[in-house]
Motif scaffolding. Structure first.
Motif, PDB file in Angstrom:
ATOM      1  N   CYS A  36      -5.869   2.529  -6.863  1.00 49.50           N
ATOM      2  CA  CYS A  36      -5.234   1.856  -5.738  1.00 49.50           C
ATOM      3  C   CYS A  36      -3.778   1.486  -6.030  1.00 49.50           C
ATOM      4  O   CYS A  36      -2.926   1.588  -5.165  1.00 49.50           O
ATOM      5  CB  CYS A  36      -6.014   0.599  -5.365  1.00 49.50           C
ATOM      6  SG  CYS A  36      -7.570   0.973  -4.548  1.00 49.50           S
ATOM      7  N   HIS A  84      -7.863  10.061  -2.410  1.00 46.72           N
ATOM      8  CA  HIS A  84      -8.003   8.608  -2.550  1.00 46.72           C
ATOM      9  C   HIS A  84      -8.115   7.942  -1.178  1.00 46.72           C
ATOM     10  O   HIS A  84      -8.965   7.080  -0.975  1.00 46.72           O
ATOM     11  CB  HIS A  84      -6.826   8.016  -3.327  1.00 46.72           C
ATOM     12  CG  HIS A  84      -6.984   6.543  -3.558  1.00 46.72           C
ATOM     13  ND1 HIS A  84      -7.675   6.033  -4.632  1.00 46.72           N
ATOM     14  CD2 HIS A  84      -6.602   5.480  -2.809  1.00 46.72           C
ATOM     15  CE1 HIS A  84      -7.692   4.704  -4.537  1.00 46.72           C
ATOM     16  NE2 HIS A  84      -7.040   4.337  -3.444  1.00 46.72           N
ATOM     17  N   CYS A  92     -11.089   5.526   0.072  1.00 48.91           N
ATOM     18  CA  CYS A  92     -10.734   4.110  -0.070  1.00 48.91           C
ATOM     19  C   CYS A  92     -10.272   3.539   1.269  1.00 48.91           C
ATOM     20  O   CYS A  92      -9.144   3.747   1.674  1.00 48.91           O
ATOM     21  CB  CYS A  92      -9.638   3.954  -1.131  1.00 48.91           C
ATOM     22  SG  CYS A  92      -9.138   2.251  -1.381  1.00 48.91           S
ATOM     23  N   CYS A 127      -6.849   1.416   1.274  1.00 45.67           N
ATOM     24  CA  CYS A 127      -5.599   2.170   1.238  1.00 45.67           C
ATOM     25  C   CYS A 127      -5.414   2.978   2.518  1.00 45.67           C
ATOM     26  O   CYS A 127      -4.300   3.104   3.015  1.00 45.67           O
ATOM     27  CB  CYS A 127      -5.559   3.094   0.015  1.00 45.67           C
ATOM     28  SG  CYS A 127      -5.399   2.171  -1.523  1.00 45.67           S
TER      29      CYS A 127
HETATM   30 ZN   LIG Z   1      -7.260   2.490  -2.770  1.00 51.37          ZN
END
Ligand SMILES: [Zn+2]
Length: 65
Positions: free
Chosen positions: A19, A46, A50, A53
């Motif tokens: 992150c 990612h 996630c 994010c």
């Molecule tokens: Zn992340």
């Protein structure tokens, strides 16, 4: 519980972006997207995995437009 869920619980693998790195590069990726350039595959992986994010990215993209 499927394999993807287990992987998420275990956290990012060594070859995956964390992150911190993701946050550092959000601006860069937004700029790339606005220019119609391909997003970094590691970055995209990612963001796909996630929600935090991904949300931040969507907000920045919205702001940049
Ligand atoms: Zn992340």
């Amino acid at each position: 519980m499927d394999a993807t869920t287990i992987e998420r619980l275990l956290g990012p693998r060594a070859d995956e972006m964390g992150c911190d790195e993701c946050f550092d590069r959000l601006d860069e990726q937004v700029e790339r997207e606005l220019r119609g350039q391909p997003v970094d595959p590691r970055m995209k992986a990612h963001l796909d995995g996630c929600p935090t994010c991904a949300e931040e990215y969507a907000a920045l993209l919205e702001f940049a437009r």
